[in-house]
Design a protein around this motif. Structure first.
Motif, PDB file in Angstrom:
ATOM      1  N   GLU A   1      -7.895   6.319  -1.670  1.00  0.00           N
ATOM      2  CA  GLU A   1      -8.992   5.578  -2.292  1.00  0.00           C
ATOM      3  C   GLU A   1      -8.548   4.169  -2.702  1.00  0.00           C
ATOM      4  O   GLU A   1      -9.282   3.185  -2.528  1.00  0.00           O
ATOM      5  CB  GLU A   1      -9.521   6.326  -3.518  1.00  0.00           C
ATOM      6  CG  GLU A   1     -10.215   7.644  -3.209  1.00  0.00           C
ATOM      7  CD  GLU A   1      -9.253   8.746  -2.786  1.00  0.00           C
ATOM      8  OE1 GLU A   1      -8.049   8.628  -3.112  1.00  0.00           O
ATOM      9  OE2 GLU A   1      -9.716   9.711  -2.147  1.00  0.00           O
ATOM     10  N   GLU A   2      -7.330   4.081  -3.239  1.00  0.00           N
ATOM     11  CA  GLU A   2      -6.816   2.774  -3.665  1.00  0.00           C
ATOM     12  C   GLU A   2      -6.574   1.859  -2.464  1.00  0.00           C
ATOM     13  O   GLU A   2      -6.826   0.654  -2.539  1.00  0.00           O
ATOM     14  CB  GLU A   2      -5.510   2.948  -4.445  1.00  0.00           C
ATOM     15  CG  GLU A   2      -5.703   3.583  -5.818  1.00  0.00           C
ATOM     16  CD  GLU A   2      -4.384   3.916  -6.488  1.00  0.00           C
ATOM     17  OE1 GLU A   2      -4.344   3.909  -7.732  1.00  0.00           O
ATOM     18  OE2 GLU A   2      -3.395   4.216  -5.762  1.00  0.00           O
ATOM     19  N   ILE A   3      -6.129   2.436  -1.345  1.00  0.00           N
ATOM     20  CA  ILE A   3      -5.904   1.638  -0.139  1.00  0.00           C
ATOM     21  C   ILE A   3      -7.220   1.109   0.402  1.00  0.00           C
ATOM     22  O   ILE A   3      -7.319  -0.048   0.831  1.00  0.00           O
ATOM     23  CB  ILE A   3      -5.168   2.477   0.935  1.00  0.00           C
ATOM     24  CG1 ILE A   3      -3.744   2.796   0.474  1.00  0.00           C
ATOM     25  CG2 ILE A   3      -5.123   1.730   2.278  1.00  0.00           C
ATOM     26  CD1 ILE A   3      -2.994   3.737   1.397  1.00  0.00           C
ATOM     27  N   GLU A   4      -8.261   1.961   0.377  1.00  0.00           N
ATOM     28  CA  GLU A   4      -9.578   1.523   0.858  1.00  0.00           C
ATOM     29  C   GLU A   4     -10.114   0.380   0.019  1.00  0.00           C
ATOM     30  O   GLU A   4     -10.681  -0.589   0.551  1.00  0.00           O
ATOM     31  CB  GLU A   4     -10.549   2.706   0.846  1.00  0.00           C
ATOM     32  CG  GLU A   4     -10.227   3.752   1.905  1.00  0.00           C
ATOM     33  CD  GLU A   4     -11.131   4.980   1.796  1.00  0.00           C
ATOM     34  OE1 GLU A   4     -11.875   5.084   0.795  1.00  0.00           O
ATOM     35  OE2 GLU A   4     -11.073   5.835   2.714  1.00  0.00           O
ATOM     36  N   ALA A   5      -9.922   0.463  -1.303  1.00  0.00           N
ATOM     37  CA  ALA A   5     -10.351  -0.630  -2.182  1.00  0.00           C
ATOM     38  C   ALA A   5      -9.516  -1.883  -1.918  1.00  0.00           C
ATOM     39  O   ALA A   5     -10.037  -3.012  -1.920  1.00  0.00           O
ATOM     40  CB  ALA A   5     -10.206  -0.199  -3.646  1.00  0.00           C
ATOM     41  N   PHE A   6      -8.223  -1.694  -1.697  1.00  0.00           N
ATOM     42  CA  PHE A   6      -7.305  -2.800  -1.397  1.00  0.00           C
ATOM     43  C   PHE A   6      -7.757  -3.514  -0.120  1.00  0.00           C
ATOM     44  O   PHE A   6      -7.823  -4.749  -0.064  1.00  0.00           O
ATOM     45  CB  PHE A   6      -5.890  -2.231  -1.228  1.00  0.00           C
ATOM     46  CG  PHE A   6      -4.818  -3.254  -1.007  1.00  0.00           C
ATOM     47  CD1 PHE A   6      -4.076  -3.742  -2.068  1.00  0.00           C
ATOM     48  CD2 PHE A   6      -4.527  -3.715   0.273  1.00  0.00           C
ATOM     49  CE1 PHE A   6      -3.080  -4.683  -1.867  1.00  0.00           C
ATOM     50  CE2 PHE A   6      -3.534  -4.650   0.486  1.00  0.00           C
ATOM     51  CZ  PHE A   6      -2.804  -5.132  -0.586  1.00  0.00           C
TER      52      PHE A   6
ATOM     53  N   ILE B   1       0.807  -1.229   0.000  1.00  0.00           N
ATOM     54  CA  ILE B   1       0.000   0.000   0.000  1.00  0.00           C
ATOM     55  C   ILE B   1       0.839   1.279   0.000  1.00  0.00           C
ATOM     56  O   ILE B   1       0.287   2.379  -0.066  1.00  0.00           O
ATOM     57  CB  ILE B   1      -0.966   0.039   1.206  1.00  0.00           C
ATOM     58  CG1 ILE B   1      -0.193   0.217   2.516  1.00  0.00           C
ATOM     59  CG2 ILE B   1      -1.828  -1.218   1.253  1.00  0.00           C
ATOM     60  CD1 ILE B   1      -1.091   0.502   3.709  1.00  0.00           C
TER      61      ILE B   1
ATOM     62  N   ARG C   1       0.136   3.703  -2.860  1.00  0.00           N
ATOM     63  CA  ARG C   1      -1.268   3.829  -3.257  1.00  0.00           C
ATOM     64  C   ARG C   1      -1.907   5.062  -2.635  1.00  0.00           C
ATOM     65  O   ARG C   1      -1.509   5.514  -1.561  1.00  0.00           O
ATOM     66  CB  ARG C   1      -2.053   2.571  -2.859  1.00  0.00           C
ATOM     67  CG  ARG C   1      -1.560   1.284  -3.517  1.00  0.00           C
ATOM     68  CD  ARG C   1      -2.305   0.069  -2.977  1.00  0.00           C
ATOM     69  NE  ARG C   1      -1.720  -1.165  -3.445  1.00  0.00           N
ATOM     70  CZ  ARG C   1      -2.096  -1.809  -4.552  1.00  0.00           C
ATOM     71  NH1 ARG C   1      -3.078  -1.307  -5.288  1.00  0.00           N
ATOM     72  NH2 ARG C   1      -1.510  -2.936  -4.911  1.00  0.00           N
ATOM     73  N   SER C   2      -2.929   5.575  -3.302  1.00  0.00           N
ATOM     74  CA  SER C   2      -3.700   6.707  -2.768  1.00  0.00           C
ATOM     75  C   SER C   2      -4.665   6.201  -1.701  1.00  0.00           C
ATOM     76  O   SER C   2      -4.850   4.986  -1.529  1.00  0.00           O
ATOM     77  CB  SER C   2      -4.493   7.381  -3.889  1.00  0.00           C
ATOM     78  OG  SER C   2      -5.485   6.490  -4.396  1.00  0.00           O
TER      79      SER C   2
ATOM     80  N   ASN D   1     -10.765  -5.950  -0.427  1.00  0.00           N
ATOM     81  CA  ASN D   1     -10.687  -7.002  -1.450  1.00  0.00           C
ATOM     82  C   ASN D   1     -10.328  -8.340  -0.793  1.00  0.00           C
ATOM     83  O   ASN D   1      -9.204  -8.549  -0.338  1.00  0.00           O
ATOM     84  CB  ASN D   1      -9.625  -6.611  -2.485  1.00  0.00           C
ATOM     85  CG  ASN D   1      -9.680  -7.503  -3.710  1.00  0.00           C
ATOM     86  OD1 ASN D   1      -9.775  -8.716  -3.609  1.00  0.00           O
ATOM     87  ND2 ASN D   1      -9.597  -6.883  -4.885  1.00  0.00           N
TER      88      ASN D   1
END
Length: 378
Positions: free
Chosen positions: A78-83, A72, A75-76, A86
């Motif tokens: 938003e990308e971390i939250e999606a990560f 992470i 990552r931004s 998952n």
């Protein structure tokens, strides 16, 4: 022994000292931990992991945190939250952690070790090197214009520690190759400390020459002027253009009066730096070490015991010279309290290290006789 399972509160407490990246999810980490634990428990129950195996909970947690933080880091939010949400990533990461834990923590390949870190051969020397490093670190500025001798001493002691660690881990040839660098470093240190300010000034000047040679100056006009200076100095010594690299590396030795009078002096290590340092007796060892660095058959088919003894004895002898250099400059680098503690340490351990070196020298002689091997250390 089956893996001890932590609940969420215990897991969070276990990782509380770790500075996790922003937007990290402890819940994600705990979910991965549970998946990893389930897999390892299954392997244990299926006898894939022997019952006598000790499972390290810390290793598992650190592998999980390491994988997660690295994943992470770039990552931004938003990308971390999606990560974090998952489930497939959790399962994939758990599989990677299990692979690394099984391979690297449980079945990690280990070189055959001759040295024993708990014996005085290694432990006393390591203690001594560590004590010196702590004293030197209080003065290190990594600024050659102010603390050149101290900085060279720091690097030399660091190299000595590296050689010792490689020996302890069973990497005898790699340790001997590293001793080669240590030997170069100690030769430089001995000369600079012996000849003082004039030699130091020349050494610093040639450091600048080296930077110019590597095209390291942003001010190209200044760099060009340095090259003019180098060429003029080389011309005065009747040196050719092909000698420039050697002159930059070893030309500072011309600042020493006896070098000017020595017709056998050469701009190289063996007939220059090593000779002026008074350590020509180590030329054969240095040459042998060079054979390992250049990947000759000597490296691929080296005898571990043979190189263990050569490296250990060479390391000890380099250490004795470094310790002498350090002791001579102690009043300049240590506080009164450090000086008193160092003198106490020296009274106990220095004579022990002398005796260790004598004992291991005899062991090497006996080993050579028993194995019909001969190598003149001089």
């Amino acid at each position: 022994m089956k893996l001890y399972r932590l609940n969420f509160e215990q897991f969070v407490s276990a990782i509380s000292f770790i500075n996790l990246p922003e937007h990290s999810s402890k819940e994600f980490l705990f979910d991965v931990y549970n998946l990893v634990s389930d897999t390892i428990d299954a392997l244990y129950e299926s006898k894939a992991i022997p019952e006598s195996t000790t499972l390290s909970l810390n290793d598992i947690i650190f592998y999980i945190v390491g994988e997660y933080c690295y994943s992470i880091a770039i990552r931004s939010k938003e990308e971390i939250e999606a990560f974090n949400s998952n489930e497939q990533i959790k399962e994939s990461m758990a599989g990677v952690v299990v692979d690394k834990f099984i391979s690297l923590s449980m079945f990690s390949f280990k070189e055959k070790k001759i040295a024993n870190k708990f014996l005085p051969t290694a432990s006393s020397l390591k203690l001594y090197l560590n004590f010196i490093s702590n004293i030197l670190s209080t003065r290190t500025k990594n600024n050659p214009n102010e603390t050149l001798i101290n900085d060279l001493m720091v690097k030399s002691i660091s190299l000595a520690s590296c050689v010792l660690e490689l020996l302890i881990e069973g990497y005898e040839c790699e340790a001997f190759a590293t001793w080669r660098t240590l030997h170069e470093s100690e030769c430089t240190l001995i000369i600079l400390q012996k000849y003082g300010e004039k030699a130091i000034e020349a050494y610093l000047k040639h450091m600048k020459y080296g930077i110019a040679f590597k095209n390291g100056f942003t001010d190209k006009e200044s760099q060009d002027k340095i090259f003019v200076q180098i060429k003029n100095e080389m011309k005065a010594k009747n040196l050719k253009s092909k000698d420039m690299k050697k002159f930059i590396e070893y030309g500072w030795l011309y600042s020493i009066e006896e070098v000017e009078k020595d017709e056998t002096f050469r701009l190289n290590f063996r007939d220059g730096l090593e000779k002026i340092a008074g350590l020509s007796d180590y030329a054969k060892r240095y040459e042998r070490s060079s054979e390992l660095i250049h990947s000759t058959p000597m490296l691929f088919y080296a005898n571990k015991e043979y190189y263990y003894f050569i490296t250990l004895l060479s390391l000890y002898e380099s250490f004795f010279r470094l310790e002498h250099a350090f002791f001579n400059s102690l009043k300049d680098v240590a506080s009164i309290d450090q000086l008193e503690k160092y003198n106490s340490l020296r009274k106990v351990y220095f004579s022990q290290l002398i005796n260790v070196h004598k004992r291991e020298s005899n062991n090497f002689i006996n080993w050579q006789k028993a194995n019909a091997v001969s190598f003149d250390l001089k």
